[in-house]
Design a protein around this motif. Sequence first.
Motif: not given
Length: 879
Positions: A182-183, A221, A243-245, A249-250, A252-254
């Motif tokens: 998700e973004y 992440r 950052q993306m979900a 996961d609370s 976020l990935y960068t």
Amino acid sequence: MSTRMNVPKIPHLFFRWYCRPGRYEELHGDLEELFYERILGSGITTARLLYWWDVIRCCQPYAWKTTQGQTNSNIIMFKNYYFTASRNMVKHKGYFLLNVSGLAIGIASFILISLYILNEVSYDRFHTDYDQVYRIQALGNINGQVYDVATSNVPLSKVLLSEYPAVSAATRVRRDGSWLVEYGDEKFYEERILFADSTFFEVFDFKLLKGNPETALVHPRSMLLTEAYAKKYFGERDPMGRQMAIEQDSLLYTVTGILENVPSNSHLQFDMLGSMSTYERWNGNKWVGSDKNYTYVVLDKNADAAAFEEQIQEIIPKYIGPQVEYYTGITFINWQEAGNSAGFYLVPLKDIHLHSNTSEELEVNSAVSYLYIYGLIGFIILFIAIFNFVNLATAQSASRAKEVGIRKVMGSSKTGLVRQFLFESIFTTMIAAFLAAILAKLLMPSFVDLVGKELAFNITSGYLGILVMLGLALVVGLLAGGYPAFILSAFQPAEVLKGKLRSGARLGWTRNVLVVLQFAASIMIITATSIIYRQIDFMLTKKLGFEKEQVLIVERPDALTHHLETFKNDVLKNPAISTVADSKTIPGKEYTKRSYRKQGNPETYLFWYNQVSFDYQELMGLELAAGRFFSEEYGLDSNAIVINETAAKTLGFDDPVGESLTSPWRKGELMKIIGVVKDYNIQSLHNTISPMALELRPSNLDGYISIKLNHGEQVRETIEYIEDTWDQHTSAPFDYFFFDEDYENLYQFESTTGKVFVIFGALSVFIACLGLIGLVTHTASARKKEMGIRKILGASTMTLTRLLSNDITRVILVATAVAWPLAYIASRYWLQNFVEQAPTSPWLYVVSTLIVVVIGGLAISFQTLKTATANPVDSIRQE
């Protein structure tokens, strides 16, 4: 304008070489202007091809340089060759068009197939040190069950780097199903996400456009995106640092890097690449049961791969042995003495795509046997076209005999005549090759759709491709023109001018052999096509032990969290839906293996494993051989297990119902066998049916929801209803597919090969018929007086038609005798890839010959009837 947009150098140098200075500036300006106009209108590739054509068209006497001495003599000689070839083409337009058409189609087909083969053998070779990179795979035997997997254990790469000096770099890659990404408002399930160690770019040369390859995957992440996916989620914005979900996961990935889109000729295909350090469970020291990683190593240049492979076997007793003892309760030595084994082996990176077909491959690999098949088709079609050229050239020998005789009387040598005829052959082939290049370019999109993959090479772009085309045209020209050149140049002038040369009206033995080979090849391809389609139909229609028709599969039921049962009940309210079940996996998708032991017995058995819901048997149409399936009426089914017939035989149970099994995964908890289902195929028919176990699905996990639709209902409306129901229970994307259509993907290569055989088989017959038309036309013309006299003497039209067709009929019968054994051998070679094979009917061979007879008959019928019904007075009139 960049250098890339300048006129092609090679044709321009050729143009400067032959063009006289006084004409050069004028013609060069015109050619250059046309070139740039075509770039704007049609693109650089088309402009380059047409520039070649313009240069050839300008190769006329008015533009040629005048030189002195021997050079001038050579120019005059080639001028003569050129004019002779041009006049001959104009004089015999029909033969010229047949030759060029056949050669152009043959060369274009050969080019397309060659590009496909070149693409397949080029896999993973774009990496700098590809010849030093190996994937470590696992091979073993547990209680007679062989396992061969592309994956290896989690701690393996760490041990290799620390204990083996021959390893200069190592990295792990992991695939873990689909991920919800998700973004902002963008939300998709992504299948092509891989995770890798921070050392990924020490092993592979995927180009990082933004970011630092040394640090991009170091931190948990971290996520790299390909160019296409950066645009998909971020549009024109810079994704770096955003950052993306991922999933729920609370944290976020960068985004730490942007990759160039992955080349199509890579066995690692991904759109997103995450850091392996993200999850602790992927980075522990557990060896047994942690074999879901793909481990790649770069060996030192001086390392011996075979010796290294032997050395790493010591890892098994040192690290895996103690854990085997822990789980089995027996010593590792006793485990081995019981016939069990485990080990590693190396597969070179460059060989993975064509030579590795183990379980759990990252992508569906090809096989080198298919390249042999494709290569054979390509050469067959090319040589059919060449044989056509030879046949038509030798058939015209009588019409050019006087020309040869006069030239020899006037002083021409045999060598000079050979050069002339070779020049004509190469000149014709060059024209055919030019047309073939255009044809290949136009057909490339359709060919890409046919084979189902993008090709990494395009022969119509770049100087190398053009040089290959010229080389191919030269080789084909020499092959096609060599024999006719020596035949025509060998005529004796005295015999020719006396009129004693045989007309050659009947097919000579050479032409007979060539025509036999042509039609034998066509019959072989048609027969092979029939066998391939029969096998594919057998695989798709064979009773597999489960039902796949009218089943809609919805992915990721875990997105429903605790609403799964509510969703299933709501869906069942629609009268168009009969049954709903969920499972960890389904036939045709990836299964995992789980170890089981009989109660009180330390022997371990590896079974394919699935978790299913209560209604799974009804929905899939599984048949019970004994006992029962899971049922809500029995509260203890959470500790129950259902096995297939092969598993019962492997365990040695005569009556398995009521027996108990244990598994390390259930911490030694007893599981009671409550039923035995009849064997059904969870993999393609390339594989034998293996032991399998079904357990009750404990909770809503990742997997699939299967929805059985009633026949004859409105499918579109039903899908819309299911999607609306889904949206009421979750905000996750609704992804679905039909079970039967997805299952057919298991036979993608077979289906593609069948289509390729159909298309190129039809082309081979078409090219052969072009030559047949030319031969029959020449034969009819040569026997024109004979036919007229026979008709005056009372021969009927049917008799004359049969007389003209007899030679061709005999040739096709001989071709059949040659083709059938070869087709049988080839089909046996291909069918050995399947455990279960469709029965091959002798009628397939008969029908193949009948198809060729009918098509060949239709091809020559007009000309034979025209000759047979002609006015005999016109036929015998003095020329």
